[in-house]
Design an enzyme around this catalytic site. Sequence first.
Site: not given
Length: 419
Positions: A22-23, A116, A121, A306, A398
């Site tokens: 995803k990243n 978030c 952030r 993560d 997500r």
Amino acid sequence: MQSIIIEGGRQLNGEIDVQGSKNSALPILAATVLLDSVSVIHNCPLLSDVDAAVAILTHLGCKVERKSHTVTVDSRGVSEYRIPDSLMREMRSSIVFLGSVLGRTGKAVLTSPGGCEIGLRPIDLHLSSLRKLGASIDERGGEIICSMAQKAENTVISLSFPSVGATENIILAAAFRNGRTVILNAAREPEITDLARFLNSAGCRIEVGSEGTVIIDGIKKAHDCEHRVTGDRIVALTYLCAVACTGGAVRLNKVNTRDFLSVLPLYETAGCRVKSDSHTVFLSMKRRPKALRDIRTMPYPGFPTDAQAPFMSLAAISEGTSVIVENIFESRFKHVSELTRMGAKIKIEGRVALIDGVRSLHGACVTSSDLRGGAALVVAALAAEGRSEINCPRHIDRGYEKIEDCLKMIGADIYRETR
Ligand code: UD1
């Protein structure tokens, strides 16, 4: 309302093809805006964040075609430089469109992505770096209004912290800028290398050094290109944590093992047997895990923030005490209260979590409040005795493509319930 239901305590055995990252996919999709050509991107994961990126691309004037995991973006028709708040809010990483829209049109108007679930952030490093590249930036009423004139100037940007998003935005804003841009103390995450590989396949000239130096020589024109997104290292680490917790033997395919090589010894510390080659990892576990002792999240190649939450689930059932220090995000312990509901013994002091491993967790009704925290709850529930219900799986969706299908394939008793 949806929930993921897991009947825990089953060993996991078999093989998983790990999804694309995803990243990596998100900044690469943003980068297509710059190219004024056709980009074919393979191994794009089927995730809600990718849907959000595609919606932004379409809004900007790109023609986007999706066939399974291949996304084709024709950015020759880009005309728009504003991104409305409704699209920006869909995902935090929409901020990476700032560099690409600015690089393509010389202007960009978008809204601040805000904080978030895992912390404030801020984007100060993104904005100060773009200013160094010659952008004028106004922040008014939640809007960021940018313009950048083409100047032939070599620029050196030294980041005070190796921010992943800021590094990506600089690369994107500089790829077509006259002259040479050098980033010092750039992020070294594999996703940066993947973005550079993608842009270089379209004719850009970006060199990612191993010591946190990125050199970008601006080009005038790109050409059509084709790229395969790298495997998702965080998804791979999450599934390995699951097997370390439940016991069993699983092979992960389609990964770039080099991207998480420094983390693999931790599974051995826990008592797993690990064998890997460049694109596969095999992990087997036959006993109760041993404590992980001391984990400190750091920028790459350090332990990834993560993966902190899934490793906490592993520590929660390990024999002995583990300490996890979260150095990257200030509010990344939201999963702790939910793990406690399942019987975990965890104390938090500031950025430090002290985990006293228990012999077994018990199933519970828990709520995921962020992506990786949600994944940690899945890992814990797989190992727990009895039934767990994980609410708000949209956070997990997500970042994890069809998580129930993947885990079911290796023997988990897991399904989704919609009420
Ligand atoms: C990316 C990843 C995210 C990962 C993180 C760290 C994507 C889409 N997301 O997020 O999954 O957890 O890297 O590996 O790729 N910071 C500032 N000012 C800035 C920018 C960052 O203070 O302008 C701080 C942040 O608040 C945070 C730290 O730097 O404390 C790391 O942030 P950064 O590396 O920028 O992470 P993201 O790019 O947001």
